[in-house]
Design a protein around this motif. Structure first.
Motif: not given
Length: 220
Positions: A18, A22, A25-26, A43-44, A46-49
């Motif tokens: 993770s 992330l 992604m940043r 949990k992830l 909404d944060q990954l493609t």
């Protein structure tokens, strides 16, 4: 020049996977994150493609996610050696050439190396080495190995080095250490001439062998 944005897959979204996903992604890359644990994936989400609940040992599941279209894949499965190895074999059979994998033990490393992948990562071991290096040389902010016993290090200039030149700091070892740049507040200074005067709180970036870099530690 900015790095070309690419698409990566991260298989196994524990702490290591993770964090890698992330951070990529940043940097602006597109990330497919895969884990068999629905709680972790949700949990992830909404944060990954794309975050997918899937069994990484199921070839059809990997094909459905178009993993073969990714530029590279990180296999971060740590708890199950069997799952990690099988996943890597499936990726290779699918034509994936750029595969990085986390190894959790020496046997795991041995098998991965015999399969032949791009890079084997030992996160706990590498972090332990960095902690030891930081304790041994507290004046050094960052270490980065670049192969063949060469390292790049960033050194924070303390009061004892304020006002001295690069050539004085590196006397007797100038042929073995390359000064790369100095960061002074928001300014990056390069190339650095031998008579460049260092100031308190400058960050000096050097490259050389770890033994030679360590030899100048008393001066810092």
């Amino acid at each position: 020049m900015k790095n070309q944005l690419r698409q990566f897959a991260v298989i196994g979204l524990g702490r290591f996977g993770s964090a890698a996903a992330l951070e990529l992604m940043r940097f602006g890359h597109s990330i497919i994150g895969i884990d068999i644990d629905a709680k972790i994936v949700n949990k992830l989400a909404d944060q990954l493609t794309l975050a997918a609940i899937a069994d990484a040992t199921d070839e059809n599941a990997l094909k459905d996610l178009n993993i073969s279209n990714c530029d590279a894949t990180i296999v971060a499965i740590g708890e199950s050696l069997e799952a990690s190895i099988l996943c890597v074999l499936l990726l290779k059979n699918m034509g994936m050439s750029e595969i990085w994998a986390k190894a959790s033990s020496k046997p795991h490393h041995t098998i991965l190396s015999r399969i032949g992948i791009s890079r084997i990562v030992h996160p706990e071991e590498e972090m332990g080495m960095k902690v030891a290096q930081s304790l041994n040389y507290p004046m050094v902010n960052h270490y980065m190995p670049i192969g063949y016993n060469l390292y790049v290090v960033e050194i924070k200039i303390a009061e004892k080095c304020h006002g001295i030149s690069i050539q004085d700091l590196l006397k007797d070892v100038r042929d073995s250490i390359d000064p790369l740049l100095v960061r002074r507040k928001r300014e990056t200074i390069k190339p650095i001439e031998p008579d460049f005067i260092l100031e308190l709180n400058d960050s000096l970036v050097l490259s050389g062998s770890l033994d030679i870099l360590a030899s100048i530690a008393p001066r810092l």
